[in-house]
Structures are given as structure tokens and as C-alpha cells.
Design an enzyme around this catalytic site. Sequence first.
Site, PDB file in Angstrom:
ATOM      1  N   ASP A   1      55.712  18.365 156.752  1.00 49.72           N
ATOM      2  CA  ASP A   1      56.368  18.477 158.067  1.00 49.72           C
ATOM      3  C   ASP A   1      55.750  17.498 159.054  1.00 49.72           C
ATOM      4  OD1 ASP A   1      54.063  20.023 157.846  1.00 49.72           O
ATOM      5  OD2 ASP A   1      54.776  21.626 159.158  1.00 49.72           O
TER       6      ASP A   1
ATOM      7  N   TYR B   1      64.750  22.149 142.792  1.00 51.35           N
ATOM      8  CA  TYR B   1      66.145  21.960 142.379  1.00 51.35           C
ATOM      9  C   TYR B   1      66.377  22.384 140.922  1.00 51.35           C
ATOM     10  CZ  TYR B   1      66.749  19.154 146.641  1.00 51.35           C
ATOM     11  OH  TYR B   1      66.809  18.731 147.937  1.00 51.35           O
TER      12      TYR B   1
ATOM     13  N   ASP C   1      65.554   9.965 152.947  1.00 51.72           N
ATOM     14  CA  ASP C   1      66.750   9.722 153.765  1.00 51.72           C
ATOM     15  C   ASP C   1      66.352   9.403 155.204  1.00 51.72           C
ATOM     16  OD1 ASP C   1      68.487  10.031 151.724  1.00 51.72           O
ATOM     17  OD2 ASP C   1      69.594  11.716 152.584  1.00 51.72           O
TER      18      ASP C   1
ATOM     19  N   ASP D   1      63.563  14.136 148.940  1.00 53.90           N
ATOM     20  CA  ASP D   1      64.982  14.010 149.243  1.00 53.90           C
ATOM     21  C   ASP D   1      65.158  13.812 150.758  1.00 53.90           C
ATOM     22  OD1 ASP D   1      67.696  14.102 149.036  1.00 53.90           O
ATOM     23  OD2 ASP D   1      67.831  16.191 148.373  1.00 53.90           O
TER      24      ASP D   1
ATOM     25  N   LYS E   1      52.998  20.801 151.042  1.00 57.71           N
ATOM     26  CA  LYS E   1      52.706  21.858 152.016  1.00 57.71           C
ATOM     27  C   LYS E   1      51.624  22.756 151.405  1.00 57.71           C
ATOM     28  CE  LYS E   1      55.118  23.245 155.181  1.00 57.71           C
ATOM     29  NZ  LYS E   1      54.850  23.294 156.645  1.00 57.71           N
TER      30      LYS E   1
END
Length: 367
Positions: free
Chosen positions: A224, A142, A252, A248, A192
Amino acid sequence: MSTPSLLILPGDGIGPEVMREVRRIIDWFGARRGLAFDVSEDLVGGAAYDAHGTPLHDDTMARAQAADAVLLGAVGGPKYDDLDFSVKPERGLLRLRKEMDLFSNLRPAQCFDALADFSSLKRDVVAGLDIMIVRELTSGVYFGEPRGIFTEGNERVGVNTQRYTESEIRRVAISAFELAMRRSRKLCSMEKANVMESGILWREVVTEVGRDYPEVELSHMYADNGAMQLVRWPRQFDVIVTDNLFGDILSDCAAMLTGSLGMLPSASLGAPMANGRPKALYEPVHGSAPDIAGQGKANPIACILSFAMALRYSFDQGAEAARLEAAIEQVLADGVRTADLMGPEGGVPVSTEGMGDAIIAALEASL
Ligand code: NAD
């Protein structure tokens, strides 16, 4: 030791309504448990814009930097939708996070037994769930450069860069290991490393930091797979540490395992101050809920649980935090419900203030 200071920023919409109940709980701990706080209040978001033409006044920023902890309600609302981006209410919150350098975002996902049927997963998968996701908050994709939309030949290309320095990884890893030491000493790091160099470095640095915490059982998982495991068998985890982007999404996802938005607290921590306490901002995950603001319908529990996190992580009052969480658990078990928690089985409907009353009564009963 001087009385610890707590800066309260109620903000907009339901922010002041839920914060009113938190103030009553703080007063209860002062009167009944001898926990004195030097509490002060200030404006943030749209409320600050209305008063000062800026979503966070410099004086408020300075007070936040000096406080032992900051507790924020929520910011934003339709009244401010057409403001210039630079003075939108959310900019006040972003400035706080940035200037306090809050790099470690703690998002608990805890399933209260009485609300297990609110989850989209089966009760036996989520009942008793209590996990903590530590998300790196100030770096990663980000923020990485280069970024932008460029033209290459005759087409546009959108670019963002995942970038982490060793020290950025190290400080959030230390924060996660410290947390694991206070909990069940189990930490899972997610990245990852199979396809990303930043993930390889992440895994190496977290492993290095882990050598200083031999009591903590460290595991690594590709993010993942982590997402799949979170919905398949979430109770296998205790503390999870991950980067900004994966955090993020994963936080959630984990949060929704537990049901209502009105139940979710969070903490954002920075480096230790001179007194050893981390810089800290506590806030519910929800926003200012303009659709129910001013109607006494808001659930104050997310904000009250955020104060419980402050008791635990800023003020070393873990036993009192547990007392507050147990009072909330009891109230929910008794069927006390704000509108957002009302399921098909019914319950005792209460207003925002009624929920505060019930929690204070349960705190009294705990003595
Ligand atoms: P929201 O979280 O405010 O509301 C989403 C839904 O959840 C609404 O139906 C609301 O009524 C309900 N809800 C939220 N909190 C609740 C509570 N405590 N009790 C009962 N119901 C609750 O998200 P939104 O509607 O997308 O955003 C509204 C405003 O809040 C926007 O201006 C947005 O920018 C802002 N926002 C602020 C923050 C923050 O301050 N951290 C976070 C998210 C959104």
C-alpha cells in the site's frame, strides 16, 4: 549456434496491423545488423477460432513451446463476444501463458521525454522515469484453493485464498534479481508482511535469495505504501518484485504514469530451456482495439518495444534493443505522432505504417 526461432502470433483487430510494422523492423535488423531469426507465423485468438474452431490449435501450442521466443499482437473483438467461454479468443492467450508456465511478468514503465506531458503527473515527477515491475503470474490469490461462493448459515460468502509456496516465491525472486543485475542493481520487494502470513514468507524467501546477489541493494516495502510512493516519487524505484494481485494493480498504476496504452510493452518469462534461454512470450499491454482496427490508426510502438524486450531478454542483444529504443525516442522527439499520441501541442500525424517508416529511418540514421 543455430538461428534463434521467433514465433509470431498477430491475433485479432489491430494485432496484425501493428505486427506488420514489427516484421519490417525484424527484417531491418536482419539486413542491416546481421541478426538472423527463424521467423514463423501462426494464428491465435479469434483468427484461430475462425480457422480451426479453437482459439489455439494444439500444433500452435507445440510450436510456441519449441520457439526461442513468442511475440503476440492482441486477441479478441466484438465478433467473438457471444462465444462459449471455453473458446473465447482470450482462452488462447491464457493457454499459452499456462502451458508455457510463464511465472514472471515484466512490465516496464518508461517515460519518453517527448511524452512526459501525457502523464497525469507533473513533468518533473515522471520525466526520465524507467522502472520495471516484476509480477508473479501463475500463483497467489487468483489461483489459490479453496475458492468459490459458499453458503454459511443464511448468507453467502465469497472466498479466495492467497497461497504461495517457497519455490514459487524463490523462482520469481531469482528472475527479479537477475533483472536487477542487468539494470541499476536496485530491487524493492512489495508485500503486506504486516497483515499477511504469505507476505511474511514472501519477505523471508526474497531476503534469502538476496544473499546470492550481494551486489543488489534490496529493500522491502508494504504494497500500500508502494502504491503511494509510485505516484509520489516513482524515480526512487528501479526493479520492483511483487505477487500476482499487488502486481496486477501496481503495474497498471505505474504504466499509466507514462501516458498512452499504445506505448506499453510486456514480457512473460518462464524457466530456462535446454539452451539456457527462458521460455518467453512478448506482447503489448493493449488489446485488439476494435474501435480503430483496419483504419491504419493503431500505434505500433508497444508491439515494437515488446520486440526490443525480446532482443534484450531472449536473444542477449541488449545493445541492439537500446538502438531500437533510441530510434523510437528520436522519432517521438521529432514530433511524429499516431492519433493516440497527438496532444494539444500538435505534431506530425502519421498512420501505423508511417510510424514504422519513421522508426526505420531513425534506425538507418543510427548506423
Ligand atoms: P483495448 O486495449 O483494445 O483498447 C482500449 C482503448 O485504447 C481503445 O480506445 C483503443 O482504440 C485504444 N488503443 C489500444 N491500443 C492502441 C494502440 N496500439 N494504438 C492506439 N490506440 C490504442 O481494450 P478494450 O477496448 O477493453 O478491449 C478490446 C478487445 O481486446 C476485447 O475483446 C478485449 O477482450 C481484448 N483485450 C485483449 C488483450 C490482449 O490480447 N492481451 C488485452 C486487453 C483486451
